[in-house]
Enzyme design. Structure first.
Site, PDB file in Angstrom:
ATOM      1  CE  LYS A   8      -0.215   2.155   3.752  1.00 11.51           C
ATOM      2  NZ  LYS A   8       0.371   2.972   4.076  1.00 11.51           N
ATOM      3  CB  ALA A  91       7.878  -0.292  11.491  1.00 17.22           C
ATOM      4  N   GLY A  95       1.483  -0.356   4.773  1.00 19.24           N
ATOM      5  CA  GLY A  95       0.695  -0.807   5.393  1.00 19.24           C
ATOM      6  C   GLY A  95       0.891  -2.608   5.289  1.00 19.24           C
ATOM      7  N   GLY A  96       2.036  -3.229   5.335  1.00 17.02           N
ATOM      8  CA  GLY A  96       2.734  -4.150   5.164  1.00 17.02           C
ATOM      9  C   GLY A  96       1.975  -5.386   6.043  1.00 17.02           C
ATOM     10  CG  ASP A 128      -3.520   1.430   6.583  1.00 19.26           C
ATOM     11  OD1 ASP A 128      -4.186   2.605   6.870  1.00 19.26           O
ATOM     12  OD2 ASP A 128      -2.136   2.342   6.994  1.00 19.26           O
TER      13      ASP A 128
END
Length: 265
Positions: A8, A91, A95-96, A128
């Site tokens: 994302k 981080a 949006g992992g 998210d």
């Protein structure tokens, strides 16, 4: 089953105000890259999660991982043995974890369908996550969970992601924001909204990780038509008119930085 957890990026991220509950009112332009983490699942006697990949060692609590939480939050019939190949830095403003959870939602949807309240279940996992379930360009409002569809005139646009390999937690970045509301997003299409937009978290993130400035400076020298930090950082992205421009830009990035070349979905 296999599913990609698409990275994302926030083409724009406007922080409008801090609410009484401590969360911030946002306007953001979500977009997704055609690459990211990879998940696979097979039938098993009990739900399990195995994390592998370049950044897999960072996730040392598989039971507290958002993938496990997503799986446990949804009815999915027989138990699943899930393998997460962690290709995206943690981080990093991509949006992992949310993308990983979104991939689980799609796998459950394709195998047995999602419950009617799937959006609320996704939102409980993270702001998210609802956007990451569909992983298509959209506008996010509220804390990012109130989604509005938008026409996507940027599908296929070459994109380069660059991270200085420095994790940056979201909390301190929001805390360092100056509190100034610089106005709403504007534009008739995705390109216009992206070009006229901004990332209000870029300035506070730079005070915490100065290397972000080095990444942005390096990308701005490559001929990209848009360069910006994503989310709360420290990943930055650049959009190009051609694959050749994107690949030439990736070739001149310092070897110590993490990079990912792809296209917008």
């Amino acid at each position: 089953m296999r599913e990609t957890a698409y990275a994302k990026i926030n083409l724009a991220l406007h922080v409008r105000r801090r609410k009484e509950d401590g969360y911030h009112e946002l306007e953001t332009l979500f977009a997704f890259v055609d690459a990211g983490d990879e998940l696979s699942a097979s039938a098993a006697q009990a739900d399990s999660l195995l994390v592998v990949g370049e950044f897999g060692g960072v996730l040392d609590d598989p039971f507290g991982n958002i993938v496990a939480k997503a799986l446990h939050s949804l009815p999915h019939g027989q138990a699943w043995a899930v393998t997460l190949e962690k290709n995206l830095p943690v981080a990093a403003g991509l949006g992992g974890g949310s993308a990983d959870a979104g991939a689980i939602f799609r796998m459950v949807r394709d195998s047995c369908g999602l419950p009617e309240d799937w959006h609320a279940r996704a939102a409980r996992l993270g702001a998210d996550v609802p956007a990451c379930v569909e992983s298509v360009a959209c506008i996010g409002r509220g804390i990012g969970t109130e989604l509005e569809p938008t026409a996507n005139d940027l599908t296929g646009t070459p994109v380069l992601l660059v991270n200085p390999r420095i994790p940056l937690a979201t909390g301190p970045v929001f805390k360092a924001w100056d509190g100034v509301d610089r106005g709403p997003m504007a534009g008739a299409n995705l390109r216009e909204m992206a070009l006229s937009g901004r990332n209000d978290l870029e300035a506070p993130a730079l005070t915490l990780v100065s290397e972000i400035g080095q990444v942005l400076e390096a990308l701005r020298r490559t001929g990209a038509w848009l360069t910006r930090m994503s989310g709360s950082g420290a990943t930055c992205f650049a959009l190009y008119d051609s694959i050749e421009e994107r690949d030439a830009a990736r070739a001149v990035m310092p070897a110590r930085w993490w990079t990912l070349a792809g296209a917008l979905r």
